[in-house]
Design a protein around this motif. Structure first.
Motif, short mmCIF file in Angstrom:
data_model
loop_
_atom_site.label_atom_id
_atom_site.label_comp_id
_atom_site.label_asym_id
_atom_site.label_seq_id
_atom_site.Cartn_x
_atom_site.Cartn_y
_atom_site.Cartn_z
N TYR A 199 0.84 -1.20 0.00
CA TYR A 199 0.00 0.00 0.00
C TYR A 199 0.88 1.25 0.00
CZ TYR A 199 -3.90 -3.05 1.40
OH TYR A 199 -4.86 -4.03 1.44
N ALA A 200 0.37 2.31 -0.59
CA ALA A 200 1.08 3.58 -0.57
C ALA A 200 1.13 4.13 0.85
CB ALA A 200 0.40 4.59 -1.49
N GLN A 201 2.21 4.81 1.20
CA GLN A 201 2.31 5.41 2.52
C GLN A 201 1.18 6.41 2.70
OE1 GLN A 201 6.24 6.82 3.38
NE2 GLN A 201 5.65 7.81 5.31
N TYR A 202 0.59 6.41 3.90
CA TYR A 202 -0.58 7.25 4.14
C TYR A 202 -0.57 7.75 5.59
CZ TYR A 202 -5.52 8.69 4.24
OH TYR A 202 -6.70 9.40 4.36
N THR A 203 -0.68 9.05 5.76
CA THR A 203 -0.67 9.66 7.10
C THR A 203 -1.95 10.47 7.29
OG1 THR A 203 1.75 9.83 6.99
CG2 THR A 203 0.62 11.11 8.71
N PRO A 204 -2.98 9.86 7.87
CA PRO A 204 -4.25 10.58 8.05
C PRO A 204 -4.19 11.55 9.23
CG PRO A 204 -4.40 8.39 8.98
CD PRO A 204 -3.05 8.48 8.34
N SER A 205 -5.08 12.52 9.21
CA SER A 205 -5.17 13.52 10.28
C SER A 205 -6.38 13.25 11.15
CB SER A 205 -5.28 14.92 9.67
OG SER A 205 -4.17 15.22 8.85
N SER A 206 -6.45 13.94 12.28
CA SER A 206 -7.59 13.81 13.18
C SER A 206 -8.87 14.30 12.50
CB SER A 206 -7.34 14.62 14.45
OG SER A 206 -7.17 15.99 14.13
N GLY A 207 -10.00 13.82 12.99
CA GLY A 207 -11.28 14.24 12.42
C GLY A 207 -12.37 13.23 12.70
N ILE A 208 -13.54 13.43 12.09
CA ILE A 208 -14.65 12.48 12.21
C ILE A 208 -14.29 11.22 11.43
CG2 ILE A 208 -17.08 12.05 11.71
CD1 ILE A 208 -16.73 14.11 13.85
N SER A 209 -14.23 10.10 12.13
CA SER A 209 -13.87 8.84 11.47
C SER A 209 -15.08 8.14 10.88
CB SER A 209 -13.16 7.90 12.45
OG SER A 209 -14.02 7.57 13.54
N ASP A 210 -16.24 8.24 11.54
CA ASP A 210 -17.43 7.56 11.03
C ASP A 210 -18.69 8.14 11.64
OD1 ASP A 210 -18.45 5.44 13.32
OD2 ASP A 210 -16.31 5.85 13.45
N ILE A 211 -19.77 7.96 10.91
CA ILE A 211 -21.12 8.28 11.38
C ILE A 211 -21.93 7.00 11.26
CG2 ILE A 211 -23.19 9.66 10.96
CD1 ILE A 211 -21.36 11.80 9.75
N LYS A 212 -22.66 6.66 12.31
CA LYS A 212 -23.33 5.36 12.37
C LYS A 212 -24.83 5.52 12.60
CE LYS A 212 -21.32 1.96 14.49
NZ LYS A 212 -20.77 1.11 15.58
N LEU A 213 -25.63 4.75 11.85
CA LEU A 213 -27.06 4.65 12.05
C LEU A 213 -27.38 3.23 12.50
CD1 LEU A 213 -28.39 6.42 8.82
CD2 LEU A 213 -28.33 7.38 11.14
N GLY A 214 -28.29 3.10 13.45
CA GLY A 214 -28.65 1.78 13.94
C GLY A 214 -30.14 1.65 14.20
N ALA A 215 -30.62 0.42 14.18
CA ALA A 215 -32.02 0.14 14.50
C ALA A 215 -32.09 -1.24 15.14
CB ALA A 215 -32.89 0.17 13.24
N SER A 216 -33.01 -1.40 16.09
CA SER A 216 -33.14 -2.68 16.76
C SER A 216 -34.58 -2.91 17.21
CB SER A 216 -32.20 -2.77 17.97
OG SER A 216 -32.55 -1.81 18.96
N TRP A 217 -34.91 -4.18 17.38
CA TRP A 217 -36.21 -4.61 17.89
C TRP A 217 -35.96 -5.45 19.13
CZ3 TRP A 217 -37.80 -10.02 16.82
CH2 TRP A 217 -39.03 -10.34 17.46
#
Length: 262
Positions: A199-217
């Motif tokens: 893989y190419a070298q990659y240096t990510p920065s801080s920030g929002i990593s994910d947004i999650k939606l959920g549902a349950s019964w």
């Protein structure tokens, strides 16, 4: 003391794939029927092999939950902690939680990236229940990643509707902000990893990593047995979504859990 707590948490790591929830989900202490409230069960899941994987795996784990009227709790979902509030509309406290390991052997697409071990995360939480059907949640956790200096800050909301005394539907949304140390550990590629993995070298920065939606019964089968089935979908965003080994930006997890309340 931290070592003892860590060993205790690792003993429950098999629950929920060695990871506790972003948010603490407690019954208000004033609603607890006993001084000690305990349940035991199991959960089956279909989930990505790692966050961002386009391959899936099936897993089954034991589950347990214990909550005391004095505010203490110990749970496969919530971790180990203490709720200092006696107010039904407000919950705040400290906890120890777990961040799941990412094993290189889990997928060929991780080859050369090395392992990221399960991390014990001290942290804090704050929840506000607007009423019995709607709540806001937040948490901060520290200690994940290769050097155990990753930080996660999560915010979310949950809505619940009672269909009948036995059946309840819930929907949730949450967002997770992480620092650069967390990003580098779980989504980055160092020079050495680049040589080993291709893989190419990659240096990510801080920030929002994910947004999650959920549902349950949730189904209360009787006074002791209950069944919960649900699903969640995340959107990997920002530098997390641009990682060279993220092949699925919208990972989905499906689960079903049965528990017995003592």
């Amino acid at each position: 003391m931290k070592k003892i707590l860590g060993i205790t948490l690792l003993a429950m790591a098999c629950s929920a794939g060695a990871q506790t929830s972003q948010f603490v989900q407690l019954v208000p202490t004033s609603y607890l029927p006993k001084d000690v409230n305990f349940s035991l069960g199991a959960v089956a899941l279909s989930m990505p092999k790692y966050t961002g994987s386009d391959e899936r795996r099936l897993a089954a784990y034991p589950m347990f939950d214990a909550q005391w009227k004095n505010g203490a709790f110990f749970s496969a979902v919530n971790g180990l902690g203490y709720n200092f509030s006696k107010d039904a509309s407000l919950q705040y406290g400290l906890r120890m939680s777990l961040e799941a390991a990412r094993d290189e052997s889990r997928s060929g697409k991780l080859r050369g990236l090395g392992d990221v071990n399960t991390a014990i995360e001290p942290g804090a939480f704050l929840n506000f229940n607007l009423d019995q059907n709607f709540s806001l949640a937040s948490s901060v956790r520290y200690g994940s990643g290769l050097d155990h200096n990753g930080v996660q800050v999560s915010f979310g909301a949950r809505a619940t509707t009672l269909l009948s005394p036995q059946h309840r539907l819930s929907a949730s949304i949450g967002a997770n902000w992480v620092n650069s140390a967390y990003m580098q550990s779980y989504y980055g590629v160092t020079a050495a990893q680049s040589v080993a993995s291709g893989y190419a070298q990659y240096t990510p920065s801080s920030g929002i990593s994910d947004i999650k939606l959920g549902a349950s019964w949730h189904w209360n089968i009787d006074s002791n047995w209950s069944l919960t089935t649900g699903a969640s979908v995340s959107r990997l965003s920002g530098d997390a979504g641009r990682s060279p080994f993220v092949f699925q930006k919208n990972p989905v997890t499906i689960f079903s859990a049965a528990s017995y309340r003592f």
